[in-house]
Motif scaffolding. Structure first.
Motif, PDB file in Angstrom:
ATOM      1  N   ASP A  11       1.068  -1.040  -0.241  1.00 44.29           N
ATOM      2  CA  ASP A  11      -0.246   0.149   0.153  1.00 44.29           C
ATOM      3  C   ASP A  11       0.949   1.412   0.314  1.00 44.29           C
ATOM      4  O   ASP A  11       0.412   2.168  -0.705  1.00 44.29           O
ATOM      5  CB  ASP A  11      -1.068   0.017   1.497  1.00 44.29           C
ATOM      6  N   ILE A  12       2.463   1.148   0.218  1.00 46.05           N
ATOM      7  CA  ILE A  12       3.298   2.667   0.340  1.00 46.05           C
ATOM      8  C   ILE A  12       3.636   2.406  -0.775  1.00 46.05           C
ATOM      9  O   ILE A  12       3.372   3.288  -1.101  1.00 46.05           O
ATOM     10  CB  ILE A  12       3.913   2.488   2.084  1.00 46.05           C
ATOM     11  N   LEU A  13       4.127   1.226  -0.930  1.00 48.02           N
ATOM     12  CA  LEU A  13       4.795   2.011  -2.053  1.00 48.02           C
ATOM     13  C   LEU A  13       3.809   2.218  -2.821  1.00 48.02           C
ATOM     14  O   LEU A  13       4.146   2.699  -4.353  1.00 48.02           O
ATOM     15  CB  LEU A  13       5.023   0.506  -2.944  1.00 48.02           C
ATOM     16  N   TYR A  14       2.691   1.087  -3.289  1.00 47.84           N
ATOM     17  CA  TYR A  14       1.188   2.072  -3.870  1.00 47.84           C
ATOM     18  C   TYR A  14       1.411   3.729  -4.279  1.00 47.84           C
ATOM     19  O   TYR A  14       1.148   4.163  -5.376  1.00 47.84           O
ATOM     20  CB  TYR A  14       0.512   1.446  -4.393  1.00 47.84           C
ATOM     21  N   LEU A  15       0.856   3.910  -2.230  1.00 48.84           N
ATOM     22  CA  LEU A  15       0.725   5.708  -2.794  1.00 48.84           C
ATOM     23  C   LEU A  15       2.137   6.317  -2.345  1.00 48.84           C
ATOM     24  O   LEU A  15       1.545   7.632  -3.676  1.00 48.84           O
ATOM     25  CB  LEU A  15       0.374   5.967  -1.256  1.00 48.84           C
ATOM     26  N   PHE A  16       3.069   5.904  -2.611  1.00 45.65           N
ATOM     27  CA  PHE A  16       4.264   7.269  -2.694  1.00 45.65           C
ATOM     28  C   PHE A  16       4.431   7.354  -4.011  1.00 45.65           C
ATOM     29  O   PHE A  16       4.921   8.212  -4.858  1.00 45.65           O
ATOM     30  CB  PHE A  16       5.778   6.264  -2.164  1.00 45.65           C
ATOM     31  N   SER A  22       4.919   9.679 -10.197  1.00 44.05           N
ATOM     32  CA  SER A  22       3.802   9.781 -11.019  1.00 44.05           C
ATOM     33  C   SER A  22       3.835  11.196 -11.161  1.00 44.05           C
ATOM     34  O   SER A  22       3.631  11.449 -12.236  1.00 44.05           O
ATOM     35  CB  SER A  22       2.814   8.695 -10.970  1.00 44.05           C
ATOM     36  N   TRP A  23       3.171  11.927 -10.757  1.00 41.46           N
ATOM     37  CA  TRP A  23       2.383  13.673 -11.060  1.00 41.46           C
ATOM     38  C   TRP A  23       3.885  14.125 -11.204  1.00 41.46           C
ATOM     39  O   TRP A  23       3.510  14.921 -11.479  1.00 41.46           O
ATOM     40  CB  TRP A  23       1.425  14.263 -10.103  1.00 41.46           C
ATOM     41  N   ASN A  24       4.881  14.108 -10.251  1.00 46.33           N
ATOM     42  CA  ASN A  24       6.145  15.051 -10.708  1.00 46.33           C
ATOM     43  C   ASN A  24       6.332  14.977 -12.104  1.00 46.33           C
ATOM     44  O   ASN A  24       7.106  15.752 -12.464  1.00 46.33           O
ATOM     45  CB  ASN A  24       7.098  14.949  -8.831  1.00 46.33           C
ATOM     46  N   PHE A  25       6.526  13.517 -11.925  1.00 45.92           N
ATOM     47  CA  PHE A  25       7.118  12.701 -13.420  1.00 45.92           C
ATOM     48  C   PHE A  25       7.164  13.658 -14.923  1.00 45.92           C
ATOM     49  O   PHE A  25       7.169  14.667 -16.215  1.00 45.92           O
ATOM     50  CB  PHE A  25       7.282  12.042 -13.757  1.00 45.92           C
ATOM     51  N   GLY A  55      11.702  11.599   4.477  1.00 46.36           N
ATOM     52  CA  GLY A  55      11.246  11.548   5.685  1.00 46.36           C
ATOM     53  C   GLY A  55       9.995  10.006   6.054  1.00 46.36           C
ATOM     54  O   GLY A  55      10.854   9.199   7.081  1.00 46.36           O
ATOM     55  N   ASN A  56       9.309   9.738   5.437  1.00 45.86           N
ATOM     56  CA  ASN A  56       8.298   8.696   5.841  1.00 45.86           C
ATOM     57  C   ASN A  56       9.012   7.409   5.319  1.00 45.86           C
ATOM     58  O   ASN A  56       9.253   6.704   6.708  1.00 45.86           O
ATOM     59  CB  ASN A  56       7.548   9.227   5.424  1.00 45.86           C
TER      60      ASN A  56
END
Length: 143
Positions: A11-16, A22-25, A55-56
């Motif tokens: 879940d964390i991998l998916y959310l990050f 993706s939006w930064n890319f 940090g997270n």
């Protein structure tokens, strides 16, 4: 110290990935080829968004002192400082360059801005095309 299951990491991998990288890319891909001012704004947004994520990740991975102390709130403080610096120094979130490109460049009328010493400061595509037509007409002898 917490223990996490495999679904948590998935879940964390998916959310990050989907909410941040993706939006930064896409932001960098859409802005970088076109405008230098917008490139700086995209770099500021990318840097500011990645610091809390880093940090997270350090906290979740139990790296060093971050196993006991979550640096994410402090990272958001750094993000706020980066965004403040971007607003003050690089006109971050200033829409005037975008508005100028969309409005002035799409005009059919010529647009020329000159300074006090009659130097052309800004000119749109329609004015350049008009100047080129006048130049051809003058040298070819047409009226």
């Amino acid at each position: 110290m917490c223990s996490y299951t495999g679904l948590f990491f998935l879940d964390i991998l998916y959310l990050f990935f989907y909410s941040n990288f993706s939006w930064n890319f896409l932001l960098l891909q859409s802005v970088c080829p076109s405008n230098c001012t917008l490139q700086a704004q995209a770099a500021i947004a990318l840097t500011a968004a990645c610091i809390p994520v880093l940090g997270n990740i350090l906290h979740i991975a139990d790296v060093g002192p971050f196993a006991f102390l979550d640096p994410t709130p402090f990272a958001f403080t750094i993000t706020g400082l980066i965004l403040f610096w971007g607003i003050m120094q690089h006109e971050f979130l200033n829409i005037i360059p975008i508005a100028r490109e969309n409005v002035i460049e799409s005009m059919n009328d010529g647009y020329i801005v000159v300074d006090l010493s009659d130097t052309i400061v800004d000119i749109n595509k329609a004015a350049l095309e008009l100047a080129e037509k006048n130049k051809k007409r003058r040298f070819s002898g047409e009226n």
